[in-house]
Design an enzyme around this catalytic site. Structure first.
Site, PDB file in Angstrom:
ATOM      1  N   GLU A 186      -6.735   4.643   8.032  1.00 55.10           N
ATOM      2  CA  GLU A 186      -6.503   6.064   7.743  1.00 55.10           C
ATOM      3  C   GLU A 186      -7.731   6.682   7.079  1.00 55.10           C
ATOM      4  OE1 GLU A 186      -2.784   5.480   5.699  1.00 55.10           O
ATOM      5  OE2 GLU A 186      -1.857   4.928   7.600  1.00 55.10           O
ATOM      6  N   GLY A 206       2.535   2.156  10.791  1.00 57.92           N
ATOM      7  CA  GLY A 206       3.480   3.260  10.609  1.00 57.92           C
ATOM      8  C   GLY A 206       4.200   3.669  11.885  1.00 57.92           C
ATOM      9  N   GLU A 220      -5.385  -5.052  10.779  1.00 60.74           N
ATOM     10  CA  GLU A 220      -4.375  -4.018  10.965  1.00 60.74           C
ATOM     11  C   GLU A 220      -4.620  -3.285  12.274  1.00 60.74           C
ATOM     12  OE1 GLU A 220      -2.429  -2.913   6.982  1.00 60.74           O
ATOM     13  OE2 GLU A 220      -4.069  -1.537   7.338  1.00 60.74           O
ATOM     14  N   ASN A 232       0.864  -1.171   0.000  1.00 64.16           N
ATOM     15  CA  ASN A 232       0.000   0.000   0.000  1.00 64.16           C
ATOM     16  C   ASN A 232       0.905   1.226   0.000  1.00 64.16           C
ATOM     17  OD1 ASN A 232      -1.794   2.056   0.552  1.00 64.16           O
ATOM     18  ND2 ASN A 232      -2.311   1.362   2.623  1.00 64.16           N
ATOM     19  N   TRP A 233       1.014   1.851  -1.170  1.00 67.58           N
ATOM     20  CA  TRP A 233       1.941   2.980  -1.289  1.00 67.58           C
ATOM     21  C   TRP A 233       1.405   4.246  -0.614  1.00 67.58           C
ATOM     22  CZ3 TRP A 233       4.014   2.916  -7.071  1.00 67.58           C
ATOM     23  CH2 TRP A 233       4.760   1.728  -7.258  1.00 67.58           C
ATOM     24  N   LYS A 234       0.149   4.239  -0.248  1.00 71.62           N
ATOM     25  CA  LYS A 234      -0.492   5.411   0.371  1.00 71.62           C
ATOM     26  C   LYS A 234      -0.253   6.657  -0.511  1.00 71.62           C
ATOM     27  CE  LYS A 234      -0.131   3.172   4.810  1.00 71.62           C
ATOM     28  NZ  LYS A 234      -0.003   3.270   6.242  1.00 71.62           N
ATOM     29  N   HIS A 290      -9.532   1.228   5.074  1.00 72.26           N
ATOM     30  CA  HIS A 290      -8.238   1.358   5.759  1.00 72.26           C
ATOM     31  C   HIS A 290      -8.415   2.286   6.964  1.00 72.26           C
ATOM     32  CE1 HIS A 290      -4.113   2.484   6.617  1.00 72.26           C
ATOM     33  NE2 HIS A 290      -3.744   1.379   5.981  1.00 72.26           N
ATOM     34  N   GLY A 342       2.812  -1.063   4.251  1.00 80.35           N
ATOM     35  CA  GLY A 342       2.908   0.350   3.883  1.00 80.35           C
ATOM     36  C   GLY A 342       4.357   0.709   3.605  1.00 80.35           C
ATOM     37  N   GLY A 343       5.008   1.287   4.603  1.00 81.98           N
ATOM     38  CA  GLY A 343       6.368   1.822   4.462  1.00 81.98           C
ATOM     39  C   GLY A 343       7.341   0.903   3.737  1.00 81.98           C
ATOM     40  N   SER A 365       3.514  -2.243  10.288  1.00 79.41           N
ATOM     41  CA  SER A 365       4.974  -2.280  10.472  1.00 79.41           C
ATOM     42  C   SER A 365       5.609  -3.616  10.098  1.00 79.41           C
ATOM     43  CB  SER A 365       5.343  -1.882  11.909  1.00 79.41           C
ATOM     44  OG  SER A 365       4.928  -0.563  12.173  1.00 79.41           O
TER      45      SER A 365
HETATM   46  P1  PGA Z   1       2.892   0.192   7.609  1.00 79.80           P
HETATM   47  O1  PGA Z   1       1.415   0.410   7.015  1.00 79.80           O
HETATM   48  O2  PGA Z   1       3.425  -1.089   7.032  1.00 79.80           O
HETATM   49  O3  PGA Z   1       3.660   1.393   7.165  1.00 79.80           O
HETATM   50  O4  PGA Z   1       2.755   0.098   9.099  1.00 79.80           O
HETATM   51  C1  PGA Z   1       0.535  -0.679   6.878  1.00 79.80           C
HETATM   52  C2  PGA Z   1      -0.777  -0.202   6.332  1.00 79.80           C
HETATM   53  O5  PGA Z   1      -1.230   0.888   6.693  1.00 79.80           O
HETATM   54  O6  PGA Z   1      -1.416  -0.891   5.507  1.00 79.80           O
END
Ligand code: PGA
Length: 252
Positions: free
Chosen positions: A98, A174, A168, A9-11, A96, A235-236, A214
């Site tokens: 967010e 993050g 999640e 997930n590149w956000k 998600h 994500g990251g 993470s």
């Molecule tokens: P993260 O994000 O790996 O940066 O913790 C995961 C996500 O939000 O899907």
């Protein structure tokens, strides 16, 4: 036997140039990806089509990070499932944390989006998870069950079985703070039970349940070998080709 799904997930990261450069790096590593793992990347809306074109002929799937539940209409700034379908998008992330936290996404809209995705043959990845406060007050399972029940309301079994669920925990996204592999597996198995209560074990045994929060190359091996975890939403660490490739190859 459930296939593992490793999703990046590149956000809101990577402009067009960065997206295409990152994709080039993935392509150069892709012949080394484990063949039994499904690999998915989810760029920003504006980069979906160029990334899709660049990956033509490669075994890497493309997903969106959100969508509206209506096919068309006066919804300024939104993207519909028909638009995603028209450019050959395979997956969509829905609900998600967010989106829930910053954009007022609620279970009712998650449910509508989940149904709309299936109508258009797009596989939804539905995200659920508790906050730190909820975990510390011991209501994490109740919270997640409540999300599952509402998100899957009136979803037919034939669609539920094709829905990916991403567990999640919000406190792990993050933050560099990962749920332990036991915590992650315990919740994944609890989620499978919730699905079984609604649809029976025939369906729940087949549903792909990912862990997200993470995930990195150095913890992926332990997380991805847990009995009820069928992949990861990353994500990251998905923004670095080498790191993402290492995670993929842990998912054997
Ligand atoms: P993260 O994000 O790996 O940066 O913790 C995961 C996500 O939000 O899907």
């Amino acid at each position: 036997m459930r296939r593992k799904l490793i999703a990046g997930n590149w956000k809101m990261n990577n402009d067009l140039d960065d997206s295409l450069k990152l994709v080039e790096k993935f392509k150069s590593l892709s012949d080394k990806f484990d063949k039994d793992v499904d690999v998915l990347i989810c760029p920003a809306f504006i980069n979906l089509y160029p990334v899709k074109q660049s990956l033509e002929g490669y075994n890497i799937k493309i997903g969106a990070q959100n969508m509206h539940f209506e096919d068309y209409g006066a919804f300024t700034g939104e993207i519909s499932p028909t638009m995603l379908k028209s450019i050959g998008i395979d997956y969509v992330i829905i609900g998600h944390s967010e989106r829930r936290q910053y954009f007022n996404e609620v279970d009712e809209t998650v449910n509508k989006k989940l149904k709309a995705a299936h109508i258009h043959g797009i596989i939804p990845i539905v995200c659920v998870g508790e906050t730190l406060e909820q975990r510390e007050s011991g209501i994490e399972k109740e919270t997640v069950k409540n999300q599952i029940v509402k998100d899957f309301e009136n979803v037919h079994a034939s669609e539920a079985v094709k829905t990916v669920i991403a567990y999640e925990p919000i406190w792990a996204i993050g933050t560099g703070r990962t749920a332990s592999s036991q915590q992650a597996n315990e919740m994944a198995s609890f989620i499978r039970n919730c699905v079984s209560e609604i649809y029976g074990t025939d369906i729940s045994d087949k549903v792909i349940i990912q862990y997200g929060g993470s995930v990195k190359a150095d913890n992926a091996g332990e997380i991805l070998t847990q009995s009820d975890i069928d992949g990861a939403l990353i994500g990251g660490a998905s923004l670095k080709a080498e790191e993402f490739y290492k995670i993929i190859n842990y998912a054997k």
